[in-house]
Design an enzyme around this catalytic site. Structure first.
Site, PDB file in Angstrom:
ATOM      1  N   CYS A  54     101.348 102.026 141.840  1.00 16.57           N
ATOM      2  CA  CYS A  54     102.650 102.427 142.389  1.00 16.57           C
ATOM      3  C   CYS A  54     103.790 102.099 141.427  1.00 16.57           C
ATOM      4  O   CYS A  54     104.901 102.591 141.591  1.00 16.57           O
ATOM      5  CB  CYS A  54     102.897 101.760 143.744  1.00 16.57           C
ATOM      6  SG  CYS A  54     102.987  99.972 143.635  1.00 16.57           S
ATOM      7  N   CYS A  81     100.676  95.662 148.918  1.00 19.41           N
ATOM      8  CA  CYS A  81     102.029  95.188 148.600  1.00 19.41           C
ATOM      9  C   CYS A  81     102.095  93.668 148.800  1.00 19.41           C
ATOM     10  O   CYS A  81     102.774  92.971 148.040  1.00 19.41           O
ATOM     11  CB  CYS A  81     103.058  95.886 149.476  1.00 19.41           C
ATOM     12  SG  CYS A  81     102.794  97.665 149.613  1.00 19.41           S
TER      13      CYS A  81
HETATM   14 FE1  FES Z   1     103.863  99.378 145.495  1.00 26.84          FE
HETATM   15 FE2  FES Z   1     104.223  98.593 147.962  1.00 26.84          FE
HETATM   16  S1  FES Z   1     103.896 100.599 147.267  1.00 26.84           S
HETATM   17  S2  FES Z   1     103.977  97.368 146.211  1.00 26.84           S
END
Ligand code: FES
Length: 127
Positions: free
Chosen positions: A35, A104
């Site tokens: 991400c 996360c």
């Molecule tokens: Fe990357 Fe939450 S989507 S840490």
């Protein structure tokens, strides 16, 4: 059911312990390659007790809420106890995260571990 618990929303809107500790005893920075989110933790440690902790997170709402909650959980703890903090404990303290957002909270666990390792490395280099 709402996607996020009230606690997640509350910590996201009003994160605790945001910032930098200039003369930190341990600093840890981790990222999630998928991400692209990044988390940095700063620890002030006195006599193996975490006396202050701050974070900077460039990431999603769950990552910000997880860092905020994690800092609250380890403040005042002994280093060896903070080492044991798991992402599961952080997520539970937030009254849960959606399954696909659990990674996360892993960032928070890893950032704290990295900062504690940095502290321990610095300490052993001083000997
Ligand atoms: Fe990357 Fe939450 S989507 S840490």
């Amino acid at each position: 059911m709402a996607l996020y618990s009230e606690k997640v929303m509350e910590h996201f809107m009003h994160p605790r312990n945001v910032g930098v500790i200039e003369d930190a005893d341990g600093v840890g920075e981790v990222g999630n390659a998928k991400c692209g989110d990044i988390m940095k933790m700063y620890l002030k440690i006195d006599n193996d007790i975490i006396t202050d902790v701050k974070f900077e997170t460039f990431g999603c709402a769950s990552a910000i809420a997880s860092s905020s909650m994690a800092t609250e959980l380890i403040k005042g703890q002994r280093v060896e106890d903070a080492m044991e903090l798991t992402n599961k404990a952080v997520a539970e303290a937030l009254d849960g995260l959606p399954d696909y957002k659990m990674h996360c909270s892993v960032l928070a666990e890893e950032a704290i571990q990295a900062a504690l390792e940095d502290y321990q490395n610095k300490k052993s280099n001083q000997k």
